[in-house]
Design a protein around this motif. Structure first.
Motif, PDB file in Angstrom:
ATOM      1  N   TYR A  69       0.828  -1.204   0.000  1.00 25.46           N
ATOM      2  CA  TYR A  69       0.000   0.000   0.000  1.00 25.46           C
ATOM      3  C   TYR A  69       0.868   1.262   0.000  1.00 25.46           C
ATOM      4  N   ILE A  70       1.945   1.233   0.810  1.00 24.95           N
ATOM      5  CA  ILE A  70       2.828   2.406   0.888  1.00 24.95           C
ATOM      6  C   ILE A  70       3.511   2.641  -0.453  1.00 24.95           C
ATOM      7  N   HIS A  71       4.034   1.564  -1.072  1.00 20.10           N
ATOM      8  CA  HIS A  71       4.717   1.716  -2.360  1.00 20.10           C
ATOM      9  C   HIS A  71       3.757   2.181  -3.454  1.00 20.10           C
ATOM     10  N   ALA A  72       2.482   1.812  -3.331  1.00 19.56           N
ATOM     11  CA  ALA A  72       1.483   2.230  -4.321  1.00 19.56           C
ATOM     12  C   ALA A  72       1.021   3.665  -4.099  1.00 19.56           C
ATOM     13  N   GLY A  73       1.436   4.282  -2.984  1.00 24.22           N
ATOM     14  CA  GLY A  73       1.028   5.651  -2.701  1.00 24.22           C
ATOM     15  C   GLY A  73      -0.335   5.767  -2.060  1.00 24.22           C
ATOM     16  N   ASP A  74      -0.914   4.644  -1.601  1.00 17.91           N
ATOM     17  CA  ASP A  74      -2.227   4.697  -0.968  1.00 17.91           C
ATOM     18  C   ASP A  74      -2.164   5.282   0.441  1.00 17.91           C
ATOM     19  N   CYS A  75      -1.021   5.209   1.094  1.00 16.11           N
ATOM     20  CA  CYS A  75      -0.851   5.716   2.452  1.00 16.11           C
ATOM     21  C   CYS A  75       0.640   5.905   2.688  1.00 16.11           C
ATOM     22  N   TYR A  76       0.989   6.550   3.782  1.00 20.40           N
ATOM     23  CA  TYR A  76       2.410   6.681   4.088  1.00 20.40           C
ATOM     24  C   TYR A  76       2.762   6.061   5.439  1.00 20.40           C
ATOM     25  N   GLN A  77       1.757   5.703   6.245  1.00 19.63           N
ATOM     26  CA  GLN A  77       2.045   4.999   7.494  1.00 19.63           C
ATOM     27  C   GLN A  77       0.775   4.333   7.993  1.00 19.63           C
ATOM     28  N   ILE A  78       0.933   3.136   8.537  1.00 19.29           N
ATOM     29  CA  ILE A  78      -0.201   2.388   9.096  1.00 19.29           C
ATOM     30  C   ILE A  78       0.223   1.824  10.445  1.00 19.29           C
ATOM     31  N   ASN A  79      -0.685   1.889  11.393  1.00 21.17           N
ATOM     32  CA  ASN A  79      -0.456   1.272  12.695  1.00 21.17           C
ATOM     33  C   ASN A  79      -1.127  -0.096  12.684  1.00 21.17           C
TER      34      ASN A  79
END
Length: 317
Positions: free
Chosen positions: A209-219
């Motif tokens: 998800y991060i590499h796809a640009g959908d988010c930059y951080q997830i807990n």
């Protein structure tokens, strides 16, 4: 002009557990704890019991229970009921942060009463979405000035209440509480909600998800659960010794208890200004100015801390 609360002095204790032990068997005791003496970041502890009204909400099912009376069921938005039950405000006190009022918690799922959200989680915890006690008095310990106060609404008999509290012999109350067999606490081994393999797979999806640009951080959080026997207050006393935290609290309820230990202030409101103090993306201050500047420079150059700061500012805003 707002009426002023009544205030009188009480014996001060370095550890507010002495006062909580006095209140432990009173109706609906609560303890907002700064973790002192293990933590020196907090200043005040607030303890109270015997609320004149308790409010318990599950969804829009709100039970209003005046002290000594059966509950009244009402179908209403919970925050509307809270506004209705809040007593008239008293004049604020310069050095005391709580001049009686509501103490309790707003649960995560209370959000469903505020906006339309998908129903995906099973309701497998018996605690209500909201619980508040409306308290006419409180004990406030100020660890900065080493003073303790009893604060009541103006119509309360403060001297009689002070005499009741001191009759509990707070100097001895904690020792007696710890010695009582019924106040012991035992817990079996905690079980994780996710296996290690499942946790690693979820981490891989997050990286995608991060590499796809959908988010930059997830807990990525999970629940740990265990069975217990005994008094949850004893568990809180043990936890606050092991992990003293300036924003802690204990609220025993009919269906369980809420135990909270946090080093972070979520939000405080003063004169229409909101303050929050997360610790993500921070570093400890150093007494040496050069070392302090080096810590600040390292933070500014850290991609990880930059991401954490962006995330927490978005979340708290």
């Amino acid at each position: 002009m707002r009426p002023s609360p009544r205030v009188c002095s009480l014996p001060y204790f370095v550890d507010s557990a002495h006062w909580f032990a006095c209140l432990a068997d009173w109706e609906a005791p609560v303890w907002l704890d700064s973790g002192h003496p293990g933590s020196h970041y907090g200043r005040f502890d607030i303890l109270a019991a015997e609320p004149h009204t308790q409010l318990t909400c599950r969804g829009t099912h709100c039970d209003i229970q005046p002290r000594g009376q059966p509950p009244e069921r009402r179908e209403s938005p919970p925050l509307d009921v809270v506004r209705e039950l809040m007593p008239p405000p008293l004049s604020p006190l310069a050095e005391i942060p709580f001049a009686t009022g509501a103490i309790g918690y707003f649960g995560y799922d209370l959000a469903r009463c505020l906006e339309r959200l998908p129903e995906q989680a099973a309701a497998d915890i018996t605690l209500p979405d909201l619980w508040l006690g409306f308290y006419d008095w409180a004990i406030v310990q100020d660890h900065q000035s080493a003073k303790a106060y009893l604060v009541t609404r103006p119509e309360q008999d403060i001297e009689s209440l002070r005499a009741r509290l001191l009759a509990r012999e707070p100097e001895k109350a904690l020792e007696s509480f710890l010695e009582e067999t019924g106040n012991r606490f035992n817990i079996n081994a905690f079980k994780a909600e996710l296996s290690a393999d499942s946790y690693h797979r979820k981490l891989g999806r997050i990286l995608d998800y991060i590499h796809a640009g959908d988010c930059y951080q997830i807990n990525l959080a999970q629940r740990f659960h265990a069975d217990y026997q005994g008094n949850p207050a004893r568990a809180f006393l043990a936890l606050r010794q092991a992990l003293p935290s300036p924003f802690s609290g204990f609220i025993p309820l009919a269906d369980g208890a809420v135990i909270s230990l946090s080093p972070e202030r979520f939000i405080a409101l003063h004169d229409r200004q909101a303050e929050t103090r997360p610790i993500k993306g921070t570093a400890p201050r150093r007494s040496d100015p050069e070392a302090d500047r080096a810590e600040a420079q390292a933070l500014a150059q850290s991609a990880k801390n930059r991401a954490e700061n962006l995330m927490i500012v978005d979340l708290l805003r």
